[in-house]
Enzyme design. Structure first.
Site, short mmCIF file in Angstrom:
data_model
loop_
_atom_site.label_atom_id
_atom_site.label_comp_id
_atom_site.label_asym_id
_atom_site.label_seq_id
_atom_site.Cartn_x
_atom_site.Cartn_y
_atom_site.Cartn_z
N SER A 28 -2.75 -3.32 -8.65
CA SER A 28 -1.34 -3.75 -8.71
C SER A 28 -1.21 -4.90 -9.71
O SER A 28 -2.17 -5.66 -9.90
CB SER A 28 -0.90 -4.24 -7.32
N LYS A 83 -6.11 -6.70 -4.51
CA LYS A 83 -5.87 -5.92 -5.73
C LYS A 83 -6.66 -6.47 -6.93
O LYS A 83 -7.06 -5.70 -7.81
CB LYS A 83 -4.37 -5.85 -6.03
N VAL A 110 -8.83 4.85 6.43
CA VAL A 110 -9.78 4.48 5.36
C VAL A 110 -10.64 3.27 5.75
O VAL A 110 -11.66 3.01 5.13
CB VAL A 110 -9.08 4.20 4.00
N ARG A 116 2.84 9.83 1.02
CA ARG A 116 4.11 9.22 0.59
C ARG A 116 3.95 8.58 -0.79
O ARG A 116 2.83 8.39 -1.26
CB ARG A 116 4.55 8.15 1.60
N ALA A 138 -5.32 -10.82 -3.61
CA ALA A 138 -6.78 -10.93 -3.55
C ALA A 138 -7.41 -9.54 -3.46
O ALA A 138 -8.40 -9.24 -4.15
CB ALA A 138 -7.19 -11.77 -2.34
N GLY A 195 -4.29 8.28 1.12
CA GLY A 195 -2.87 7.91 1.25
C GLY A 195 -1.96 8.83 0.45
O GLY A 195 -1.13 8.36 -0.32
N ILE A 212 7.38 -0.14 -8.07
CA ILE A 212 7.60 1.30 -8.09
C ILE A 212 8.47 1.66 -6.88
O ILE A 212 8.24 1.15 -5.78
CB ILE A 212 6.23 2.06 -8.00
N TYR A 271 -2.67 -9.64 -0.44
CA TYR A 271 -2.55 -8.43 -1.26
C TYR A 271 -3.10 -8.67 -2.68
O TYR A 271 -3.86 -7.84 -3.21
CB TYR A 271 -1.07 -8.04 -1.31
P1 NDP Z 1 3.38 3.82 0.65
O1 NDP Z 1 3.54 2.76 1.67
O2 NDP Z 1 4.57 4.61 0.23
O3 NDP Z 1 2.23 4.86 1.16
C1 NDP Z 1 0.99 4.36 1.57
C2 NDP Z 1 0.06 5.50 1.84
O4 NDP Z 1 -1.20 4.97 2.28
C3 NDP Z 1 0.53 6.43 2.93
O5 NDP Z 1 0.13 7.74 2.63
C4 NDP Z 1 -0.19 5.91 4.18
O6 NDP Z 1 -0.37 6.89 5.19
C5 NDP Z 1 -1.53 5.53 3.55
N1 NDP Z 1 -2.27 4.55 4.36
C6 NDP Z 1 -1.91 3.30 4.70
N2 NDP Z 1 -2.87 2.71 5.44
C7 NDP Z 1 -3.86 3.63 5.59
C8 NDP Z 1 -5.12 3.65 6.26
N3 NDP Z 1 -5.58 2.59 6.95
N4 NDP Z 1 -5.87 4.77 6.19
C9 NDP Z 1 -5.43 5.86 5.51
N5 NDP Z 1 -4.26 5.90 4.84
C10 NDP Z 1 -3.48 4.81 4.89
O7 NDP Z 1 2.66 3.13 -0.58
P2 NDP Z 1 2.93 3.25 -2.15
O8 NDP Z 1 2.98 4.67 -2.57
O9 NDP Z 1 4.02 2.34 -2.52
O10 NDP Z 1 1.57 2.59 -2.70
C11 NDP Z 1 0.42 3.35 -2.98
C12 NDP Z 1 -0.61 2.43 -3.63
O11 NDP Z 1 -0.04 1.84 -4.80
C13 NDP Z 1 -1.04 1.28 -2.73
O12 NDP Z 1 -2.40 0.99 -2.94
C14 NDP Z 1 -0.19 0.13 -3.22
O13 NDP Z 1 -0.80 -1.11 -2.96
C15 NDP Z 1 -0.13 0.43 -4.71
N6 NDP Z 1 0.99 -0.19 -5.39
C16 NDP Z 1 2.28 0.10 -5.06
C17 NDP Z 1 3.33 -0.52 -5.72
C18 NDP Z 1 4.76 -0.23 -5.42
O14 NDP Z 1 5.62 -0.87 -6.04
N7 NDP Z 1 5.09 0.70 -4.55
C19 NDP Z 1 3.07 -1.50 -6.79
C20 NDP Z 1 1.68 -1.72 -7.07
C21 NDP Z 1 0.69 -1.07 -6.39
P3 NDP Z 1 0.81 7.16 6.29
O15 NDP Z 1 1.90 7.86 5.52
O16 NDP Z 1 0.19 8.04 7.29
O17 NDP Z 1 1.23 5.83 6.81
#
Ligand code: NDP
Length: 248
Positions: free
Chosen positions: A142, A159, A64, A15, A157, A12, A188, A155
């Site tokens: 998280s 995390k 994934v 982004r 569960a 991931g 974030i 979510y």
């Molecule tokens: P974003 O939604 O900004 O980005 C998610 C990323 O995961 C993207 O690159 C997306 O790819 C990829 N992705 C999603 N599903 C799949 C899949 N099935 N296979 C491969 N890649 C996948 O997320 P964040 O940056 O906000 O979050 C990143 C991590 O941090 C996550 O695990 C989230 O749970 C955790 N987190 C985030 C928080 C927040 O406040 N933002 C807080 C706590 C934890 P694509 O761009 O192609 O869709």
């Protein structure tokens, strides 16, 4: 440079937090393979930006949730980069709903992506790490997995599961010079948080002692520390990066 010539896989990476982790790794001298699901133009832009900073970097479109694709990815990275040192399990999704409104598919998608994805990548990478008697894993959990946020039973569960997985694996592979840690971000500023309602965000901010949401770079800094030799004696831990929101 703290990670010079290390080879890292980040899931991931296109982004938000994943993107900041990829750029941090490149700046620290690592070579990076990152995955994404759909955002091919974001992936291309990131490859370009990272390559301009001098990094060796490659994007892989893969889901994934697919165990065989995870296996292929690890093999391809070893072929193309010559080795594997670091795995950052970052890909994750939310499908927030009150439990009474939650469809089975909302539960399953979140568990399959956040927890199943972590299993698929780690199960395939661990074989390499065990053989070479070195490896470094950071899993993105998280605060929801620690304190439990309402409308996030799926979510939370997943995390909390990541934290348990991290502890169990750290015990299992410590003798092989493999460290396994987690980072638990709070709120974030990424696309994931941008979808939340303004009133909810204002309410949440009141519960954060530092009175702001974090940046993806705040999280990447914690990942950098755990991947570096500065954290050489740390394994099985969860570093919380949340402005104090989940102080227990
Ligand atoms: P974003 O939604 O900004 O980005 C998610 C990323 O995961 C993207 O690159 C997306 O790819 C990829 N992705 C999603 N599903 C799949 C899949 N099935 N296979 C491969 N890649 C996948 O997320 P964040 O940056 O906000 O979050 C990143 C991590 O941090 C996550 O695990 C989230 O749970 C955790 N987190 C985030 C928080 C927040 O406040 N933002 C807080 C706590 C934890 P694509 O761009 O192609 O869709």
């Amino acid at each position: 440079m703290l990670l010079k010539d290390k080879v890292a896989v980040v899931t991931g990476g296109t982004r938000g937090i994943g993107r900041a982790i990829v750029m941090m790794l490149v700046r620290e001298g690592a070579h990076v393979a990152f995955t994404y699901l759909k955002s091919s133009s974001d992936a291309e832009a990131l490859v370009k930006e990272a390559a301009e900073s001098g990094g060796k970097i490659k994007a892989f479109q893969m889901d994934v949730r697919d165990f065989e694709k995870a296996k292929e990815l690890i093999e391809k990275v070893k072929e193309e980069f010559g080795k594997l040192d670091i795995l950052v399990n970052n890909a994750g999704i939310t499908k927030d709903k009150a439990l009474m409104m939650m469809a089975k598919v909302d539960w399953q998608d979140v568990i399959d992506t956040n927890l199943g994805g972590l299993f698929n990548l780690t199960r395939n990478a661990i074989v390499t790490f065990l053989k070479q008697k070195s490896g470094n894993i950071v899993n993105i959990s998280s605060v929801s997995g620690i304190i439990g946020l309402s409308r996030q039973t799926n979510y939370a569960a997943s995390k909390a599961g990541i934290i348990g997985f991290t502890k169990a694996l750290a015990r299992e592979v410590g003798a092989y010079n493999i460290r396994v840690n987690a980072v638990a971000p709070g709120f974030i500023e990424t696309d994931m948080v941008a979808t939340l309602k303004e009133e909810y965000k204002a309410e949440i901010k009141k519960r954060i002692p530092l009175e702001r949401f974090g940046s993806a770079e705040d999280v990447a800094a914690a990942v950098k520390f755990l991947l570096s030799e500065k954290a050489a004696y740390i394994t099985g831990q969860t570093l919380v990066v949340d402005g104090g929101m989940a102080i227990l």
